[in-house]
Scaffold this motif. Structure first.
Motif, PDB file in Angstrom:
ATOM      1  N   HIS A 328       0.852  -1.201   0.000  1.00  0.00           N
ATOM      2  CA  HIS A 328       0.000   0.000   0.000  1.00  0.00           C
ATOM      3  C   HIS A 328       0.885   1.248   0.000  1.00  0.00           C
ATOM      4  O   HIS A 328       1.819   1.355   0.787  1.00  0.00           O
ATOM      5  CB  HIS A 328      -1.006   0.001   1.153  1.00  0.00           C
ATOM      6  N   ASP A 349       5.752   2.493   7.542  1.00  0.00           N
ATOM      7  CA  ASP A 349       4.413   2.035   7.152  1.00  0.00           C
ATOM      8  C   ASP A 349       3.810   3.006   6.148  1.00  0.00           C
ATOM      9  O   ASP A 349       3.166   3.947   6.540  1.00  0.00           O
ATOM     10  CB  ASP A 349       3.541   1.935   8.416  1.00  0.00           C
ATOM     11  N   ASP A 411       4.003  -5.091   3.730  1.00  0.00           N
ATOM     12  CA  ASP A 411       3.533  -4.000   4.573  1.00  0.00           C
ATOM     13  C   ASP A 411       4.512  -3.893   5.731  1.00  0.00           C
ATOM     14  O   ASP A 411       4.450  -4.675   6.663  1.00  0.00           O
ATOM     15  CB  ASP A 411       2.108  -4.304   5.053  1.00  0.00           C
TER      16      ASP A 411
HETATM   17 ZN   LIG Z   1       0.749  -0.613   6.555  1.00  0.00          ZN
END
Ligand SMILES: [Zn+2]
Length: 557
Positions: A328, A349, A411
């Motif tokens: 992402h 992140d 991730d």
């Molecule tokens: Zn994440």
């Protein structure tokens, strides 16, 4: 925002309860050409992380200038690496229609019993929102009912509702699964989907509750209240045909202290009702208190974007079959300042995972010959808003999921140095573990299950949307056994990150970052994907894992 069916919940629980290793020869032996492995180095990897985590990316918020810059950057990088556009319309973009809902002002949540009132302050005491695509969401003197953990789990003989009518009422609910001495019930130490906050709100929808308020407890939730406070800014959702009207009017969290005050207002003790909630005999407790709150919203629709690139397979017979890597690209953009910093850089992140995706794209392009099957590099949007970009891809796939062999999701990639192990969230689920285990062994490493299963990480990233559609999905985490460090050091680093930086503006690059372990991990992910793309057969879910049934129904052998 995903809304699992009951069947899905059963599948998930079977998965958690029933994972078992299956004997199966590791698919080693296929050698990954050295050119590809050599294309992954710490310098270039760190360069990509720096670019993505830079303040100029404005925290990569969906629907913002930060999105425009991030999407332009990723597209440029894929182009420069020589990858083809991933969408069949000839672009690197898959549009993802979202609605952004921003609460206005500082609403007050008030509880009343007779003439006595308890008023909760926005942000400090409670956080709430609506998923309704509407200017105003409101509950007015709605009866408050404590529903314990709010769980209905027939396979565990558990029903917190006992037929209670919650229509129009305000549910107060505990986070996580009930803590039981019997570890065969629910997931033992591992959080099941019943423990996730998304499940609690889905239960509110099912019972037609007007509002659902979760009591926040740091240890039980797996993160501090500051993480929840991030939800006071704009939130996104996919736009459903009913404009999300079937959901409860208000969803939110209250702090543990205010929950205790609420129960005191009701003449109850929080601790004793909480203890009762951890028994099968629990029945909902009307608190004799009403709740009122009005939230005015600013609405906007946004075409957010998944960015997608493709490397065509070299075998004409199977080049319409895919291995999909995901990461992402989004984070929280510009938000509430903490210690004077309002840019949520999301360096770990998930600038690391997105940078990893770019590194893998380059590595595959460096192969003398592409793999037999095609590889898709999919940078998805709005993961932080509920896995929305990957959900959109999983229901509107560009290439059929029945012809998609595997998803490998990145991730957060290791930033603390080389590890002797690699964590696999959901280890035991599919034959992808055999690929991972073989590749790890070649690096002198071993696989380990999630060291923090109580956090329910299996439900918290994009691979889950692929798994739900039956595609075997691998979600590697960070190893915890670091070379040259004492036992427990790695877990300490992870926990330190969670308490200090997770989903905060301080998730930034630090001088002590050491990407050497992350590079090892990326080489491992390259090896897994390459071998799956070369393999004679599709990887399968383990026998006993019921994602297997979904897969068998969709893949014609
Ligand atoms: Zn994440």
């Amino acid at each position: 925002m995903y809304r699992p069916t009951r069947r899905h919940l059963l599948l998930t629980l079977t998965l958690l309860a029933g994972c078992r290793p299956a004997p199966s020869g590791p698919p080693a032996g296929v050698v990954v050409p050295a050119e590809a492995l050599a294309a992954i180095d710490t310098g270039s990897f760190m360069g990509q992380v720096r670019a993505l985590a830079d303040d100029s990316m404005l925290g990569r918020g969906p629907g913002s200038l930060g999105e425009d810059r991030t999407v332009a950057y990723l597209t440029g990088q894929f182009q420069a690496a020589g990858l083809a556009p991933g969408n069949t319309d000839g672009t690197y973009i898959q549009k993802v229609p979202l609605v952004g809902i921003t609460p206005q002002g500082k609403p007050v949540l008030s509880f009343a019993k007779g003439s006595r009132r308890l008023e909760l302050a926005w942000h400090d005491d409670f956080v709430a929102w609506t998923k309704h695509v509407a200017d105003r969401a409101r509950i007015d003197r709605s009866d408050v009912v404590f529903v314990g953990y709010g769980i209905e789990a027939p396979e565990f003989g558990w029903d917190d509702y006992k037929g209670a009518d919650l229509s129009g009422k305000t549910m107060v609910v505990l986070v996580n699964d009930p803590p039981l001495a019997d570890s065969t019930q629910f997931g033992g130490r591992a959080m099941t989907y019943y423990g996730r906050w998304t499940y609690k709100y889905e239960q509110g929808m099912k019972h037609k509750a007007a509002a659902v308020l979760i009591v926040h407890e740091t240890e039980r939730a797996g993160y501090p209240f500051a993480v929840v406070q991030g939800k006071t800014t704009e939130q996104f959702d996919l736009v459903t045909p009913d404009k999300n009207m079937s959901r409860s009017e208000i969803e939110g969290w209250i702090t543990l202290d205010q929950a205790k005050a609420l129960f005191a207002l009701a003449g109850q003790r929080f601790d004793s009702l909480k203890a009762r909630a951890a028994t099968r005999e629990f029945t909902p407790v009307p608190l004799g208190v009403t709740a009122s709150v009005t939230i005015d919203n600013k609405l906007r629709t946004v075409d957010s974007r998944n960015v997608v690139a493709r490397l065509e397979g070299s075998d004409p017979a199977i080049k319409d079959e895919y291995v999909v890597y995901t990461a992402h690209w989004d984070h929280f953009g510009i938000g509430l300042p903490i210690n004077g910093d309002s840019i949520y850089n999301g360096a770990y992140d998930n600038a690391t995972g997105t940078a990893g995706l770019l590194m893998l794209a380059r590595a595959y392009k460096a192969l003398p010959t592409p793999p037999r099957r095609s590889i898709l590099f999919l940078a998805v949007t709005a993961e932080e808003q509920g896995l929305l970009g990957s959900q959109y891809y999983s229901v509107m796939p560009i290439y059929p999921l029945a012809r998609t062999l595997a998803n490998i999701n990145m991730d957060e990639i290791n930033k603390w140095g080389v590890t002797k192990d690699l964590t696999v969230i959901g280890l035991g689920a599919s034959e992808l573990d055999d690929y991972a285990s073989a590749a790890a062994a070649e690096q002198g490493r071993t696989l380990r299950p999630d060291p923090e299963p109580e956090k329910g990480s299996y439900y918290r990233s994009d691979h889950f949307n692929f798994a739900k559609q039956g595609v075997p999905a691998l979600n590697p985490g960070v190893g915890v056994d670091f070379v040259g460090k004492p036992a427990g050091w790695g877990l300490e680093r992870l926990q330190e990150y969670t308490s200090n930086d997770y989903h905060k503006p301080s998730d930034e690059i630090r001088p002590d970052w050491d990407m050497s372990g992350g590079v090892e991990d990326l080489k491992l992910f390259l090896t897994i994907g390459y071998r799956v793309a070369q393999a004679e057969k599709f990887p399968e879910w383990r026998v006993g894992n019921e994602f297997r049934a979904i897969r068998e129904a969709t893949v014609k052998k």
